[in-house]
Design a protein around this motif. Sequence first.
Motif, PDB file in Angstrom:
ATOM      1  N   GLU A  88      34.006   9.923  10.901  1.00 43.78           N
ATOM      2  CA  GLU A  88      33.939  10.450  12.249  1.00 43.78           C
ATOM      3  C   GLU A  88      33.694   9.315  13.218  1.00 43.78           C
ATOM      4  O   GLU A  88      32.963   8.389  12.929  1.00 43.78           O
ATOM      5  N   ALA A 126      30.297   8.663  18.441  1.00 40.08           N
ATOM      6  CA  ALA A 126      30.324   9.419  19.686  1.00 40.08           C
ATOM      7  C   ALA A 126      29.610   8.691  20.809  1.00 40.08           C
ATOM      8  O   ALA A 126      29.785   9.018  21.972  1.00 40.08           O
ATOM      9  N   ARG A 127      28.804   7.694  20.445  1.00 43.54           N
ATOM     10  CA  ARG A 127      28.047   7.021  21.498  1.00 43.54           C
ATOM     11  C   ARG A 127      28.904   6.057  22.294  1.00 43.54           C
ATOM     12  O   ARG A 127      28.576   5.667  23.384  1.00 43.54           O
ATOM     13  N   HIS A 178      36.149   6.131  22.060  1.00 42.87           N
ATOM     14  CA  HIS A 178      35.942   5.616  20.711  1.00 42.87           C
ATOM     15  C   HIS A 178      37.175   5.662  19.845  1.00 42.87           C
ATOM     16  O   HIS A 178      37.218   5.066  18.806  1.00 42.87           O
ATOM     17  N   LYS A 223      24.827  19.483  16.104  1.00 44.36           N
ATOM     18  CA  LYS A 223      25.474  18.411  15.332  1.00 44.36           C
ATOM     19  C   LYS A 223      24.799  17.095  15.648  1.00 44.36           C
ATOM     20  O   LYS A 223      24.360  16.843  16.763  1.00 44.36           O
ATOM     21  N   TYR A 255      25.092  12.690  14.508  1.00 39.53           N
ATOM     22  CA  TYR A 255      25.634  11.595  13.697  1.00 39.53           C
ATOM     23  C   TYR A 255      24.447  10.844  13.135  1.00 39.53           C
ATOM     24  O   TYR A 255      23.760  10.129  13.864  1.00 39.53           O
ATOM     25  N   VAL A 310      23.960  14.893  18.816  1.00 35.68           N
ATOM     26  CA  VAL A 310      24.975  14.908  19.875  1.00 35.68           C
ATOM     27  C   VAL A 310      25.147  16.295  20.486  1.00 35.68           C
ATOM     28  O   VAL A 310      25.428  16.411  21.669  1.00 35.68           O
ATOM     29  N   THR A 346      33.017  15.563  21.222  1.00 34.85           N
ATOM     30  CA  THR A 346      32.582  16.089  19.933  1.00 34.85           C
ATOM     31  C   THR A 346      32.680  17.612  19.935  1.00 34.85           C
ATOM     32  O   THR A 346      33.126  18.223  18.964  1.00 34.85           O
ATOM     33  N   ASP A 378      32.629  18.308  11.689  1.00 34.49           N
ATOM     34  CA  ASP A 378      31.896  19.465  11.201  1.00 34.49           C
ATOM     35  C   ASP A 378      30.606  19.617  12.001  1.00 34.49           C
ATOM     36  O   ASP A 378      30.254  18.765  12.803  1.00 34.49           O
TER      37      ASP A 378
END
Lengths: 293, 253, 247
Positions: A8, A11-12, A16, B22, B24, B29, B55, B65
């Motif tokens: 994945e 997200a930061r 990305h 969710k 990471y 997030v 996300t 997921d």
Amino acid sequence: MWLRPIPEPDARVPGHMDVLLPRRSHQPPALNWREALFNPLTLTLVFAALIASVIGTAWAQDGTPGQASIPSVLLKWTPLLAQGFGYNILISVLSMAVGTLLGVLLGILQVSPVFVIRKFAWLVTQFFRNAPWLVLLFYAILLIPFQVTIFGVTMPFPGWLKAVIGLSLPVMAYMSEYVRGAIQSVPSGQWESAESLGFSRGQTMRMVILPQTVKRILPNWMNLYAVLTMATPLVSIIGVDDIMGYTRSALSAEGRPDVLIPMYLYVLCWFFIYCYPISLMTSRLERRYSVKL
Amino acid sequence: MAMTDVKWTADQPIVSLKDVRKSYGSVPVLNGISLDIMKGEVICIIGPSGSGKSTLIRCINALNDIQGGSILVEGLEVHDPKLDKLALRKKVGMVFQQYNLFPHKTALQNVMMAPVKVLKENPAEVEKRARELIRKVRLEGKENSYPGELSGGQQQRVAIARSLAMRPDIMLFDEVTAALDPETVKEVLVTIKDLAAEGMTCILVTHEMGFAREVADHIYFTDKGVIVEHGPPAGFFANPTDPRTRQFLSQVL
Amino acid sequence: METVETFFQWLRQSYGIKITIGYDAWDRAQFLAGLWTTVKLSVLSIIFSLIVGVIGAFAQGSKYLILRAPIGIFVTFFRNTPPLVQLYFFFFALGSVLRVTTETGGSAPMVSAFSWAVISLSLFAGALNTEIFRSGIEAVPKSTLEASESLGFTRFQTYLYVVLPLALRISLPSLGTNLVNLVKTTSLAYAIAVPELLYAAAQIWSEQLNVREMMTVLLLTYILLVAVLVWILGRWEKALRIPGYGV
């Protein structure tokens, strides 16, 4: 099923997602699991295990009276093999030195402003790059005279020296290509700014361009050395002393078919232990430098 | 699977998120997101970078997921391990920031590939539909161009057509104009507006506030993984109540 | 044909340049047989090395360590040991074990020298191909895979329709270099007495004592072989080129 799970994205980091850039822009992937699996330690262990298993089965089979065990046979020949391997290393180092020197010169000629020189250097490079190494070795061994006379002094031209020359020819050709590629990759602004500062072409090449090519050439150069080292057993075919020739003498002296497999594996391991660290260092360097290219 | 399909009716939310969580690793997030979207609605999710917007919509498509809560799409539980992913993909189309066209296929082939290979539809029929879609995104004449030969805006419109070729009920747009040159942004936005006007359910993550105000039925503002404030665009932009919303809007407007 | 022979005869008589394959039918037949063996050796090794490479890269992408680890060890070992020693290991060491009893009660090798050369060269080049394909596969952007996933492609369909076509194009330049090297490396089969090009040439020059001439013919022949391969690869690369993509 076939692919590894898609990680994945982070997200930061804004934006990305990977960009579908032309392929040259892709950074080589970080080979983490490989590093975990194939670090020098685990590999040394694996090959220690391999050798141990060879030796182990040999002990187990050691039922015939009057026959030395396989490990003791390997051990008996180890000093001779070590001497032979020393010749391989010596030949590889000398060929690399000669080939590198000639290759850098040829590579510079390949970017010469004179068309004829450029084309000639290109032709020489292509010729030696595309000829099989073994054929070049034959070329050197059969066509260089047995002795040369310089200023009335006749000196013998030994086989190993011919082998060095034969092996340095392809090294020269590969180096020539690397140097040409690296010189052409230096931005033209470097030439222009050096010229505007009053440097001559030779000065620019020596003081500005070539130093910048070193980083780019280094991984290729190291890889080439590993390839050259793995080509050195070819000299045994043309009758120059090396580990392979000694191995075959040892095998015929023993005259035992059961020694064949362990002995050849043993020789393979010698080369592996020498070449593998070089290729590890090469891929490390490649990864480190690739970020900047 | 057929059972859950039947259960959903058009008067229920077409997409329904309940307390979605969710993270990471140790970085959270999404911290409990709940929202309902009705059929034909257009919603825009806005918020600062790293607030979890992308996300969020990637979770709706099961590209990411989730660790808690539930997401229902037309009655399908998206994160049920037994979910037939293909059933979900047929309902939900997605367009990415970086277009992600297949570079070795022409525009037309990109649009046709999934219906032919995944849905096993008749290639001749798919081609007819694909050509219509390419016309619809105003790219007639570019059918045989490769992605590398198209501008960013054109590639993005091919990507929209490619998603539409699967005849989805819901379209997800993940910052689809963020990587485009300013002059090509408009052509993509017009395409999305046409879709919205036809009644397609659209979920957009966007930085285009003007566009959001114009096209959205409902705006959601997220920050640090939660929905801070939401409402119809007129009220949302005129009178934001939360200080974080106000601060964000003052920075981007 | 006769004019050609006359020309080579004239070369010999006027200048002492003995290109025997030009006028001696026996030598020519021997040389052409060697050339044919080298071509067969090259083509077979290229095909098998590509198969090894594709399977190896598949296995290296697996999530199961049990599949990945042996391939990893195979690739690492074959990349870092001399091809000649590998060939000797197969031919002399394994070949000494793999023997069959003939009808007359004698013992004969199960695998011919030619076959051992194909096996050995295919594994050596295959190890390199595995690495090349693997890095090609890894260079396919993850986001392109996500797009195909979100269109409903299964992992296998994604692999077939997206990953492989792109990975092949990314790999092609390195693959070409490796295959050219493979053709050059077929000359190692000389060492186990496979009658390939170098072997045939050496037979001729030791009989006719025309080392200089034969050597030159030999080098030019190899360069011609490589040129043909480069031309084929170039055609292939051109056929696979995607407009607007890559460099």
